[in-house]
Design an enzyme around this catalytic site. Structure first.
Site, PDB file in Angstrom:
ATOM      1  N   ASP A  69       6.787   5.913  -8.692  1.00  0.00           N
ATOM      2  CA  ASP A  69       6.676   6.581  -7.398  1.00  0.00           C
ATOM      3  C   ASP A  69       7.993   6.398  -6.641  1.00  0.00           C
ATOM      4  O   ASP A  69       8.367   5.273  -6.307  1.00  0.00           O
ATOM      5  CB  ASP A  69       5.505   5.974  -6.614  1.00  0.00           C
ATOM      6  CG  ASP A  69       5.344   6.608  -5.245  1.00  0.00           C
ATOM      7  OD1 ASP A  69       5.405   7.840  -5.168  1.00  0.00           O
ATOM      8  OD2 ASP A  69       5.188   5.870  -4.259  1.00  0.00           O
ATOM      9  N   THR A 102       8.301  12.667  -3.408  1.00  0.00           N
ATOM     10  CA  THR A 102       9.272  11.681  -2.903  1.00  0.00           C
ATOM     11  C   THR A 102      10.503  11.608  -3.800  1.00  0.00           C
ATOM     12  O   THR A 102      11.611  11.416  -3.324  1.00  0.00           O
ATOM     13  CB  THR A 102       8.630  10.286  -2.834  1.00  0.00           C
ATOM     14  OG1 THR A 102       7.982  10.022  -4.073  1.00  0.00           O
ATOM     15  CG2 THR A 102       7.618  10.208  -1.727  1.00  0.00           C
ATOM     16  N   THR A 103      10.305  11.782  -5.120  1.00  0.00           N
ATOM     17  CA  THR A 103      11.455  11.753  -6.031  1.00  0.00           C
ATOM     18  C   THR A 103      12.228  13.064  -5.911  1.00  0.00           C
ATOM     19  O   THR A 103      13.451  13.072  -5.823  1.00  0.00           O
ATOM     20  CB  THR A 103      10.977  11.548  -7.481  1.00  0.00           C
ATOM     21  OG1 THR A 103      10.125  10.410  -7.519  1.00  0.00           O
ATOM     22  CG2 THR A 103      12.142  11.311  -8.409  1.00  0.00           C
ATOM     23  N   ASP A 395      -1.267   9.450  -3.749  1.00  0.00           N
ATOM     24  CA  ASP A 395      -0.422  10.655  -3.688  1.00  0.00           C
ATOM     25  C   ASP A 395      -1.275  11.911  -3.813  1.00  0.00           C
ATOM     26  O   ASP A 395      -1.123  12.864  -3.052  1.00  0.00           O
ATOM     27  CB  ASP A 395       0.614  10.640  -4.825  1.00  0.00           C
ATOM     28  CG  ASP A 395       1.804   9.746  -4.495  1.00  0.00           C
ATOM     29  OD1 ASP A 395       1.748   9.086  -3.436  1.00  0.00           O
ATOM     30  OD2 ASP A 395       2.768   9.689  -5.277  1.00  0.00           O
TER      31      ASP A 395
END
Length: 534
Positions: A69, A102-103, A395
């Site tokens: 994550d 998020t990445t 998520d």
């Protein structure tokens, strides 16, 4: 000729001792390098075949967590470079806002800066690059809004969309092997919320043992506590008083206080007085007409005995989270004084009983007043697996609650990036001047995302992405082609069920552009030394 005795770098002479400054090219290089290093760090976790990272803390406990994550990885590392901090912050914001991507947001910002570095090398001014990026981002966003699908009005199609989104989100996580099972779990939990985005009503309990597939959704609220000794183990039509109060009332607690007595029976009378105080407090509590009393602090033996005699279930020492959540789902208020029973709202539920999960006893509240309440019980081989499973599920839940609010969806697998890159390329072709170079660079940065997804899966990214471009260029309106990692080629995203939430993609695009812009504007880094103590 310069004046004699005036230092060549004026700023340096103004700054306090020990402060350092990097100007112009150096400052910009330092920013680019820091941002690209952060992007490269999380790049390998992108996509369904992304790798995990082991994070080992340097504290005494040497805790280890295994995760892919992006926000968790970046939160855990200590970064010294100021530009890198900006990227860490956007991943954190992305996590708080929409929960996923998020990445992607860090990688896209990193790629935009990688392209900008080339342009700055060609003597193009950062302001020109920023202007080009701005226009390109607007065009890309317009395209994204144009191609989004919306099945919000059709309940069945919308549920299918949600399940596809959950599966796509879970594909890149540890739960990928059982993604069908967990996608159903997550969608069921979110549909119970009925449009609310309050994830507090969904509780996740982690229990080591069993396999991930044995996880299940329980409709109700589970408290990780056992019922006290000698008390009713099952209560129907429960009226619950949720309290946060000390039950050992008025023991002499003053630090260092001493009580002197001249006879042993005086000690007994002090104890009797204390016992009497406790009894009065319990009677005040029972006057509320509750048949279940829960307290955030300890209850102690004597009051517990009094509650048991009155047929009231007493549950002690709930953690802070448990108290708050219990009050939320049963519709009660947390009380700390008991003189005024009329103004205290009791929580309500149909049934309280003791259940076993694994080898531990827990208390199950079913038929809660807040009907949205549910609990997901996660099982797994080890604590690390459970922690990562919880992050993945969180998520998915966040993305689903956002999609319930904004029901637009788009196809995944690099489809949206290719569509946006097409529009930006067209805009670049029509734009005169150096701005067009920045726009072309923006399109290349967008196409870098599907490239990285292919690279992480060990596929030939150059071949696949150029075929993807060609398929979209041949039919800009109707193409549904995206990268299909499982077959190692291209596939129809609708048939494969690879969907993403519009809100996530939109947020990735805008946040990454803004962060890249901010770092591009930097031309001076001043590190001030702390003021010395005299």
């Amino acid at each position: 000729m310069g004046q004699v005795g005036v230092p060549s770098n004026f700023t340096q002479s103004v700054l306090g001792a020990g402060a350092t400054e990097e100007k112009g090219e150096n400052a910009r290089m330092s920013s680019f390098v820091g941002a690209m290093a952060i992007a490269d760090l999380v790049k390998t976790t992108l996509g369904p075949k992304g790798m995990d990272k082991i994070l080992q803390s340097m504290s005494r406990s040497r805790e280890v967590s295994v995760t892919n994550d992006g926000a968790t990885i970046l939160k855990s590392i200590h970064v010294d470079n100021p530009a890198a901090r900006v990227l860490v912050d956007i991943s954190k914001t992305q996590d708080d806002e929409v929960g996923d991507g998020t990445t992607s947001v860090v990688v896209l910002a990193g790629e935009l800066l990688r392209e900008a570095e080339q342009l700055v090398g060609q003597k193009i001014h950062p302001a020109t690059i920023i202007a080009g990026y701005r226009e390109a981002a607007e065009a890309a966003r317009g395209r994204l809004e144009g191609i989004a699908l919306d099945h919000g009005a059709d309940a069945e199609a919308f549920r299918a969309d949600l399940i596809n989104i959950a599966k796509t989100t879970l594909s890149s996580k540890i739960l990928t092997a059982d993604k069908d099972h967990f996608a159903q779990l997550a969608v069921d939990a979110v549909m119970r919320l009925r449009g609310s985005s309050n994830l507090d009503a969904i509780q996740i309990i982690k229990r080591v043992g069993g396999t991930l597939r044995e996880s299940y959704l329980d409709e109700g609220f589970i408290l990780e506590k056992a019922i006290g000794v000698g008390q009713p183990k099952r209560i129907e039509k429960a009226k619950i008083l949720v309290a946060n109060t000390p039950m050992d009332t008025d023991k002499i607690k003053i630090y260092g206080a001493r009580v002197r007595v001249d006879a042993i029976d005086k000690v007994a009378s002090i104890e009797a007085a204390e016992k009497d105080k406790m009894k009065q407090k319990v009677e005040a509590i029972l006057a509320h007409g509750c048949n279940c009393f829960t307290n955030r602090q300890l209850i102690y033996n004597y009051p517990e005995q009094l509650f048991a005699d009155a047929g009231v279930m007493a549950i002690e020492h709930l953690d802070f989270d448990g108290t708050e959540r219990l009050a939320l789902v049963t519709g009660g208020e947390i009380a700390s004084t008991f003189d005024d029973p009329e103004h205290v709202t009791l929580g309500e539920c149909d049934l309280i009983e003791e259940i076993m999960i694994g080898n531990e006893r827990m208390i199950h509240f079913s038929g809660c007043k807040l009907n949205e309440a549910c609990t997901i019980v996660l099982r797994g081989a080890s604590q690390h697996v459970l922690d990562e499973g919880e992050r993945s599920l969180h998520d998915a839940l966040c993305v689903l609650t956002q999609t319930v609010k904004d029901s637009r969806v788009i196809y995944g697998g690099g489809w949206s990036e290719t569509q946006m890159a097409l529009v930006v390329d067209e805009l670049a072709a029509k734009t005169p001047g150096k701005r067009s170079l920045a726009m072309a660079a923006f399109a290349r940065a967008l196409r870098a995302l599907p490239t990285i997804i292919c690279d992480n899966a060990g596929l030939d990214s150059a071949d696949i992405v150029s075929r993807l471009r060609a398929a979209h260029a041949a039919d800009p309106q109707g193409a549904r082609t995206g990268v299909d990692i499982l077959t190692g080629g291209l596939g129809d995203m609708r048939d494969r069920g690879i969907f993403e939430a519009f809100k996530v993609k939109n947020s990735v695009l805008m946040s990454a552009t803004e962060a890249a812009e901010m770092i591009l504007r930097v031309d001076d880094i001043i590190k001030a030394a702390p003021r010395q103590r005299q």
